[in-house]
Design a protein around this motif. Sequence first.
Motif, PDB file in Angstrom:
ATOM      1  N   LEU A  54       0.886  17.212  14.906  1.00  0.00           N
ATOM      2  CA  LEU A  54      -0.164  17.007  13.906  1.00  0.00           C
ATOM      3  C   LEU A  54      -1.283  16.149  14.512  1.00  0.00           C
ATOM      4  O   LEU A  54      -1.053  15.390  15.449  1.00  0.00           O
ATOM      5  CB  LEU A  54       0.431  16.328  12.673  1.00  0.00           C
ATOM      6  CG  LEU A  54       1.292  17.243  11.780  1.00  0.00           C
ATOM      7  CD1 LEU A  54       2.039  16.439  10.716  1.00  0.00           C
ATOM      8  CD2 LEU A  54       0.439  18.320  11.113  1.00  0.00           C
TER       9      LEU A  54
ATOM     10  N   TYR B 215      -3.995   2.069   2.384  1.00  0.00           N
ATOM     11  CA  TYR B 215      -4.845   1.099   3.073  1.00  0.00           C
ATOM     12  C   TYR B 215      -6.022   1.833   3.716  1.00  0.00           C
ATOM     13  O   TYR B 215      -5.849   2.902   4.309  1.00  0.00           O
ATOM     14  CB  TYR B 215      -3.997   0.431   4.153  1.00  0.00           C
ATOM     15  CG  TYR B 215      -4.676  -0.641   4.955  1.00  0.00           C
ATOM     16  CD1 TYR B 215      -4.558  -1.987   4.614  1.00  0.00           C
ATOM     17  CD2 TYR B 215      -5.405  -0.322   6.105  1.00  0.00           C
ATOM     18  CE1 TYR B 215      -5.150  -2.983   5.374  1.00  0.00           C
ATOM     19  CE2 TYR B 215      -6.008  -1.305   6.870  1.00  0.00           C
ATOM     20  CZ  TYR B 215      -5.881  -2.633   6.498  1.00  0.00           C
ATOM     21  OH  TYR B 215      -6.465  -3.616   7.257  1.00  0.00           O
TER      22      TYR B 215
ATOM     23  N   GLN C 106       4.391  11.876   7.367  1.00  0.00           N
ATOM     24  CA  GLN C 106       4.708  13.299   7.502  1.00  0.00           C
ATOM     25  C   GLN C 106       5.689  13.714   6.428  1.00  0.00           C
ATOM     26  O   GLN C 106       6.708  13.055   6.220  1.00  0.00           O
ATOM     27  CB  GLN C 106       5.382  13.570   8.853  1.00  0.00           C
ATOM     28  CG  GLN C 106       4.458  13.956   9.963  1.00  0.00           C
ATOM     29  CD  GLN C 106       5.192  14.588  11.140  1.00  0.00           C
ATOM     30  OE1 GLN C 106       6.101  15.412  10.974  1.00  0.00           O
ATOM     31  NE2 GLN C 106       4.780  14.196  12.330  1.00  0.00           N
TER      32      GLN C 106
ATOM     33  N   PHE D 141       0.483  15.783   7.015  1.00  0.00           N
ATOM     34  CA  PHE D 141       0.348  14.324   7.045  1.00  0.00           C
ATOM     35  C   PHE D 141      -0.585  13.892   5.919  1.00  0.00           C
ATOM     36  O   PHE D 141      -1.675  14.450   5.761  1.00  0.00           O
ATOM     37  CB  PHE D 141      -0.223  13.875   8.393  1.00  0.00           C
ATOM     38  CG  PHE D 141      -0.275  12.382   8.551  1.00  0.00           C
ATOM     39  CD1 PHE D 141       0.858  11.670   8.912  1.00  0.00           C
ATOM     40  CD2 PHE D 141      -1.453  11.683   8.331  1.00  0.00           C
ATOM     41  CE1 PHE D 141       0.824  10.291   9.055  1.00  0.00           C
ATOM     42  CE2 PHE D 141      -1.498  10.302   8.471  1.00  0.00           C
ATOM     43  CZ  PHE D 141      -0.354   9.599   8.833  1.00  0.00           C
TER      44      PHE D 141
ATOM     45  N   SER E 299       1.988   4.601  11.457  1.00  0.00           N
ATOM     46  CA  SER E 299       1.278   5.579  10.614  1.00  0.00           C
ATOM     47  C   SER E 299       1.484   5.307   9.125  1.00  0.00           C
ATOM     48  O   SER E 299       0.667   5.693   8.298  1.00  0.00           O
ATOM     49  CB  SER E 299       1.727   7.004  10.963  1.00  0.00           C
ATOM     50  OG  SER E 299       3.099   7.190  10.661  1.00  0.00           O
ATOM     51  N   ASN E 300       2.561   4.626   8.787  1.00  0.00           N
ATOM     52  CA  ASN E 300       2.821   4.274   7.374  1.00  0.00           C
ATOM     53  C   ASN E 300       2.425   2.834   7.066  1.00  0.00           C
ATOM     54  O   ASN E 300       2.708   2.329   5.987  1.00  0.00           O
ATOM     55  CB  ASN E 300       4.319   4.463   7.059  1.00  0.00           C
ATOM     56  CG  ASN E 300       5.189   3.406   7.749  1.00  0.00           C
ATOM     57  OD1 ASN E 300       4.756   2.789   8.709  1.00  0.00           O
ATOM     58  ND2 ASN E 300       6.396   3.222   7.257  1.00  0.00           N
ATOM     59  N   GLY E 301       1.809   2.170   8.033  1.00  0.00           N
ATOM     60  CA  GLY E 301       1.398   0.786   7.806  1.00  0.00           C
ATOM     61  C   GLY E 301       2.438  -0.240   8.190  1.00  0.00           C
ATOM     62  O   GLY E 301       2.256  -1.438   7.938  1.00  0.00           O
TER      63      GLY E 301
ATOM     64  N   HIS F 213       0.830  -1.210   0.000  1.00  0.00           N
ATOM     65  CA  HIS F 213       0.000   0.000   0.000  1.00  0.00           C
ATOM     66  C   HIS F 213       0.865   1.261   0.000  1.00  0.00           C
ATOM     67  O   HIS F 213       1.876   1.319   0.716  1.00  0.00           O
ATOM     68  CB  HIS F 213      -0.911   0.024   1.229  1.00  0.00           C
ATOM     69  CG  HIS F 213      -2.017  -0.973   1.158  1.00  0.00           C
ATOM     70  ND1 HIS F 213      -3.192  -0.727   0.492  1.00  0.00           N
ATOM     71  CD2 HIS F 213      -2.112  -2.236   1.642  1.00  0.00           C
ATOM     72  CE1 HIS F 213      -3.969  -1.788   0.582  1.00  0.00           C
ATOM     73  NE2 HIS F 213      -3.348  -2.726   1.272  1.00  0.00           N
TER      74      HIS F 213
ATOM     75  N   PRO G  39       2.228   4.358   1.352  1.00  0.00           N
ATOM     76  CA  PRO G  39       2.220   4.725   2.774  1.00  0.00           C
ATOM     77  C   PRO G  39       1.721   6.154   3.012  1.00  0.00           C
ATOM     78  O   PRO G  39       1.874   7.025   2.153  1.00  0.00           O
ATOM     79  CB  PRO G  39       3.698   4.618   3.161  1.00  0.00           C
ATOM     80  CG  PRO G  39       4.437   4.914   1.902  1.00  0.00           C
ATOM     81  CD  PRO G  39       3.592   4.338   0.785  1.00  0.00           C
ATOM     82  N   MET G  40       1.154   6.378   4.183  1.00  0.00           N
ATOM     83  CA  MET G  40       0.868   7.714   4.683  1.00  0.00           C
ATOM     84  C   MET G  40       2.100   8.183   5.462  1.00  0.00           C
ATOM     85  O   MET G  40       2.890   7.358   5.945  1.00  0.00           O
ATOM     86  CB  MET G  40      -0.320   7.668   5.646  1.00  0.00           C
ATOM     87  CG  MET G  40      -1.548   6.983   5.115  1.00  0.00           C
ATOM     88  SD  MET G  40      -2.423   7.983   3.906  1.00  0.00           S
ATOM     89  CE  MET G  40      -3.130   9.238   4.989  1.00  0.00           C
TER      90      MET G  40
ATOM     91  N   GLY H 153       0.082  -2.329   6.346  1.00  0.00           N
ATOM     92  CA  GLY H 153      -0.651  -1.239   5.720  1.00  0.00           C
ATOM     93  C   GLY H 153      -1.541  -0.482   6.700  1.00  0.00           C
ATOM     94  O   GLY H 153      -1.880   0.681   6.471  1.00  0.00           O
TER      95      GLY H 153
ATOM     96  N   TYR I 105      -2.801  13.403  14.019  1.00  0.00           N
ATOM     97  CA  TYR I 105      -2.690  11.958  14.272  1.00  0.00           C
ATOM     98  C   TYR I 105      -1.869  11.647  15.507  1.00  0.00           C
ATOM     99  O   TYR I 105      -1.902  10.517  16.015  1.00  0.00           O
ATOM    100  CB  TYR I 105      -2.137  11.217  13.035  1.00  0.00           C
ATOM    101  CG  TYR I 105      -0.643  11.293  12.809  1.00  0.00           C
ATOM    102  CD1 TYR I 105      -0.040  12.460  12.323  1.00  0.00           C
ATOM    103  CD2 TYR I 105       0.176  10.208  13.056  1.00  0.00           C
ATOM    104  CE1 TYR I 105       1.325  12.526  12.107  1.00  0.00           C
ATOM    105  CE2 TYR I 105       1.556  10.261  12.843  1.00  0.00           C
ATOM    106  CZ  TYR I 105       2.121  11.429  12.366  1.00  0.00           C
ATOM    107  OH  TYR I 105       3.475  11.501  12.162  1.00  0.00           O
TER     108      TYR I 105
ATOM    109  N   ILE J 279       8.070  14.964  14.996  1.00  0.00           N
ATOM    110  CA  ILE J 279       8.150  13.520  14.791  1.00  0.00           C
ATOM    111  C   ILE J 279       8.816  12.864  16.005  1.00  0.00           C
ATOM    112  O   ILE J 279       9.861  13.337  16.438  1.00  0.00           O
ATOM    113  CB  ILE J 279       9.041  13.211  13.547  1.00  0.00           C
ATOM    114  CG1 ILE J 279       8.340  13.544  12.253  1.00  0.00           C
ATOM    115  CG2 ILE J 279       9.505  11.767  13.544  1.00  0.00           C
ATOM    116  CD1 ILE J 279       9.203  13.273  11.011  1.00  0.00           C
TER     117      ILE J 279
ATOM    118  N   LEU K  15      10.376   5.353   8.677  1.00  0.00           N
ATOM    119  CA  LEU K  15       9.056   5.065   8.088  1.00  0.00           C
ATOM    120  C   LEU K  15       9.067   5.169   6.560  1.00  0.00           C
ATOM    121  O   LEU K  15       8.182   4.624   5.891  1.00  0.00           O
ATOM    122  CB  LEU K  15       7.991   6.016   8.643  1.00  0.00           C
ATOM    123  CG  LEU K  15       7.743   5.947  10.153  1.00  0.00           C
ATOM    124  CD1 LEU K  15       6.574   6.857  10.526  1.00  0.00           C
ATOM    125  CD2 LEU K  15       7.458   4.535  10.630  1.00  0.00           C
ATOM    126  N   SER K  16      10.060   5.850   6.017  1.00  0.00           N
ATOM    127  CA  SER K  16      10.161   5.971   4.557  1.00  0.00           C
ATOM    128  C   SER K  16      10.538   4.649   3.914  1.00  0.00           C
ATOM    129  O   SER K  16      10.445   4.495   2.702  1.00  0.00           O
ATOM    130  CB  SER K  16      11.203   7.027   4.195  1.00  0.00           C
ATOM    131  OG  SER K  16      12.443   6.724   4.803  1.00  0.00           O
TER     132      SER K  16
END
Lengths: 427, 427
Positions: free
Chosen positions: B293, A424, A188, A199, B343-345, A183, A185-186, B222, B295, B164, A260-261
Motif C-alpha cells: 500500500l 491525528y 490496514q 489503509f 502508522s496507527n500513532g 486519537h 488510529p489509522m 497519534g 504508505y 504487512i 497495531l490494533s
Amino acid sequence: MPISANNTNRKSWIEVPVDSDFPIQNIPFGVFITKDDVITIGTRIGDCAIDMGALQQLNYFEGIELTDDMFMQDTLNDFISDGKKTWRLVRNRLAELFDVTNPKLRDNKEHREIVIFNVKYIEMQLPVLIGDYTDFFSNKEHALNVGKIYRDPEHLLSPNWLHIPVAYHGRSSSIIPSGIPVHRPMGQTLPKGEKTPVFGPSRLVDFELEMAFITTDVNVMGENIPINEAEDYIFGMVLLNDWSARDIQKWEYEPLGPFLSKNFATSISPWIITMDALEPFRTKGPKQDPSPLPYLQQKGKNNFDINLEVAIQPENEEPTIVSKSNVKNMYWSMNQQLTHHTSNGCRVNSGDMMGSGTISGPTPDTFGSLLELTFGGKMPIQLNDGSERKFLNDDDTVIMKGFSKNNGVRIGFGELSTKLLPPYVRK
Amino acid sequence: MPISANNTNRKSWIEVPVDSDFPIQNIPFGVFITKDDVITIGTRIGDCAIDMGALQQLNYFEGIELTDDMFMQDTLNDFISDGKKTWRLVRNRLAELFDVTNPKLRDNKEHREIVIFNVKYIEMQLPVLIGDYTDFFSNKEHALNVGKIYRDPEHLLSPNWLHIPVAYHGRSSSIIPSGIPVHRPMGQTLPKGEKTPVFGPSRLVDFELEMAFITTDVNVMGENIPINEAEDYIFGMVLLNDWSARDIQKWEYEPLGPFLSKNFATSISPWIITMDALEPFRTKGPKQDPSPLPYLQQKGKNNFDINLEVAIQPENEEPTIVSKSNVKNMYWSMNQQLTHHTSNGCRVNSGDMMGSGTISGPTPDTFGSLLELTFGGKMPIQLNDGSERKFLNDDDTVIMKGFSKNNGVRIGFGELSTKLLPPYVRK
C-alpha cells in the motif's frame, strides 16, 4: 504486621463526601503535579490530595526506613521496590496521621497548607514508569464471547485456554493516565469480501474493561516464583481501558497476535489501590475444571469482589452506563498470572504492569467491550440521548469506574475517563 | 552534512588487527564498565575501548553542543535523543581524533592512559535502556520455512504477510548483552498425541538469527511517520538472538502469539553500529509483489549487505558454523517496519528496539534457526566434534557474527555469544 490502616471504625479529620472512593481506609498512591508545578508522590483522602514529598520533608515519616527523597520523585518505582513491609508501614502511618483523633497535623495550619490540596488543582500523572506491560486473557466469559464471534462453534476456547493464563506483551510507550485523549488510529484493514487491504481510519474502535496490577521486583532472570509467594510481589491495582481497533485486529492478528490494533493507546486510572486496602474484599474465584497443573494450583480466596462499570458519554451529552461487571468473574487469579509469567524465568521488575484482559460477566449487560455488547457490531446499543453505537464515535468519552464495599466501607478506584478524538493530523 | 568518518583511506594511530570488525571507519557506540569500576559511554577501535566520558571531561568534544555529562551515563538514550546531526558530529570528531595524522591525543601519553583500555579489561553492558522491544517477522524465506512446518501447504504465508510487516511485542526486561548466560526455561508443553499438557524443562530450545535497530525519539502519540522520513529516526543496529522454546511456543501461541516461549531471554551484541557506518553497504531488497500500500512504498536502496553467521560451540569443543545468511534477504525494510509501527500513532521513543525476525536465505545452509536447519527436528545437523543437534543441548554456546565489506573496509558487529545453562535452581 497488622494492617491498621484498614480499621473500619477510623474517621479522618479531612471531610470525606458520602460515597467517596477515597475514605481514610483507602490510602492509595499516585504521582501528581501541584499547582506550584512541583511533581510529587502523594495519596488522597476524600477530595484532598496529600503531598507525601512535603510530608517527608516535614518529618512525618520519622522512624520508617526510607531514602531521603523517596516521595520527592516522579514515579513510585523506588517505593514499590522497597517491598510490602515498607508499603504497610507508610500506609498505616498515613492513616494515623489523618485520624480524627490525631492533632499533630490536624492542628498545624501552616503544615496543612503545604501538604494538602484540593484534587481539582492537581494534575495526575502515570504513577509508575512501566518497564514492561503484559495483557492477560483470563476471563472465561470474554474468551467464550470472542470465540462465538471469531472461532468455530465446536471450539470456542483455544485448546490451551483452560490450562494456561493466556497472555501477550503490550506496549509500554502508549500507556496514558485518565484524562489524556486518544486519537482514532489509522491502519490496514481487509474490507469484507475483498482480497486486498486498504489503509484508513479504523471504523471499529472499541474499549475493553480491564483491571491491572503493578508488581514490585519479583525475581532474577531464570527464577520462578511459587504460587504461594506470588501475592507478596503485587503492590496494587488500577482500572485499565485496553483500547482496541477491531478491524485492524482482525486483519493483523494472525499469526503473532494483536499489535497495531492495541498499541495506539492503553489508559489507566492514576491512583494505585493497594492490595492491603483490597484485603477485606477477597473472595473465591470460579471453580477451575480441569484442575490446573500443580505449579498453578492455589488455595483459599484469590479473587476480589470489585464492582466495575463502563459508561459512554457522547460530546455534550450525559453518560450512559453500558456495562456492569465484577473482578470476581476472573477465571485465572492474579497469583496464577504472575506465577505463570515467571514460570520460565522471565524477569519481572518494580513497576511492571499486568492487565487482566476484558472482564465480562455471564449476562449481556455485563459484557466488557462493545464487540461483545453489540455481538460483533450486529446489534447496536442505545444510549440515553437516543443515539446508537455499534462501536465508538469520534468525541465519545469512555468512563470506567470500580469500587468494593462491605462493612460500611467503600474502597474505590476513582474514574478512568478518556475521550476518543478524530485521527491525528500531522503538522 | 558529509560523513567524513567513513573515509576509506583513513588510518588510525591505534593498531587495528587484520579483519578486525572495528577499523577507524566503524566507530560504534556502547556502554562499558572499566577496570576501575566506572561506567561510561564509549567507542572501539581495533582491540581498544575508548572512554568517551573521559574524552569529554578532557574537552575533546569542544565545539559540539552536548550536555556536560552526555557520555558519563549508563545508557546511550540521551545521546540518541540528540538526533542524527549530533551523532554525525561526534562520530566525525572521533575519526579525526584517532586519525594517524592527528597528534593531539596520539602524542599525549597521560590522556591516552586515561582514555584507552584494552577491551579484555572492560565489561560491556546493554547499550540502551530499551523502553519497548518489538520483533518483526520480515524475512520471507523464514516465514515460508515456518509455514512448511506448521501451516497448511496451500497457505504457507498468512494472508496478511505480503501486505504487512507482521510483528509482535517482545519483553524488554529479558534483554541481555553478549556474555550473559541463559537458563533453559521451564514451561507447559503438550506431548504429541496427548490432550493434557505437562510442565517441565523445554526440550526444544532454539536460537533465531536476527538483527535489530535502535531508534531515537520518533513521534508524539497519534503521529505517523512518512516512509521517506523513517531512516532519520534509526540510530544503528545490533545482532540479536531471539531465544525460542519451540515446544512451549507450539502449545501457547494460539491465539495471542508467542509469550513465555520467547520472553525468558533475548541476547544482543553490545556495540551499536551506526547507520552512518553502514551507509556504504546499502543495497536493493527483494522485489515486493504485490506492491505494498502507498504508505509502505519506498524508493532506492533500503536494504543492507551484511553477512551473518551462527556457530554452535559445545562445552570444551570448537565452534561449528551452522548457518551463513545475509541481512539483504529481508523482504520488509527497516524503514517499512518503522513506518508501519507508527502508522496507527504508536509512540516510539529513544532506545526502543525493533528486531528483524529470523533472517534465513534461500538454501538450507542459510537458515537462521535450528527449527529450519533440522526441518522441525526431523533431520539433525552434524557438528565438527561428531555430535548431532536437533535443538540445543545444555552448555552449548551460540555465537553470532555479522560484517559488511567493500572497498577494502570491513565494518563488523563483533560477537554475540551466549551459553545455554541447565534450568535455574532456586536457592
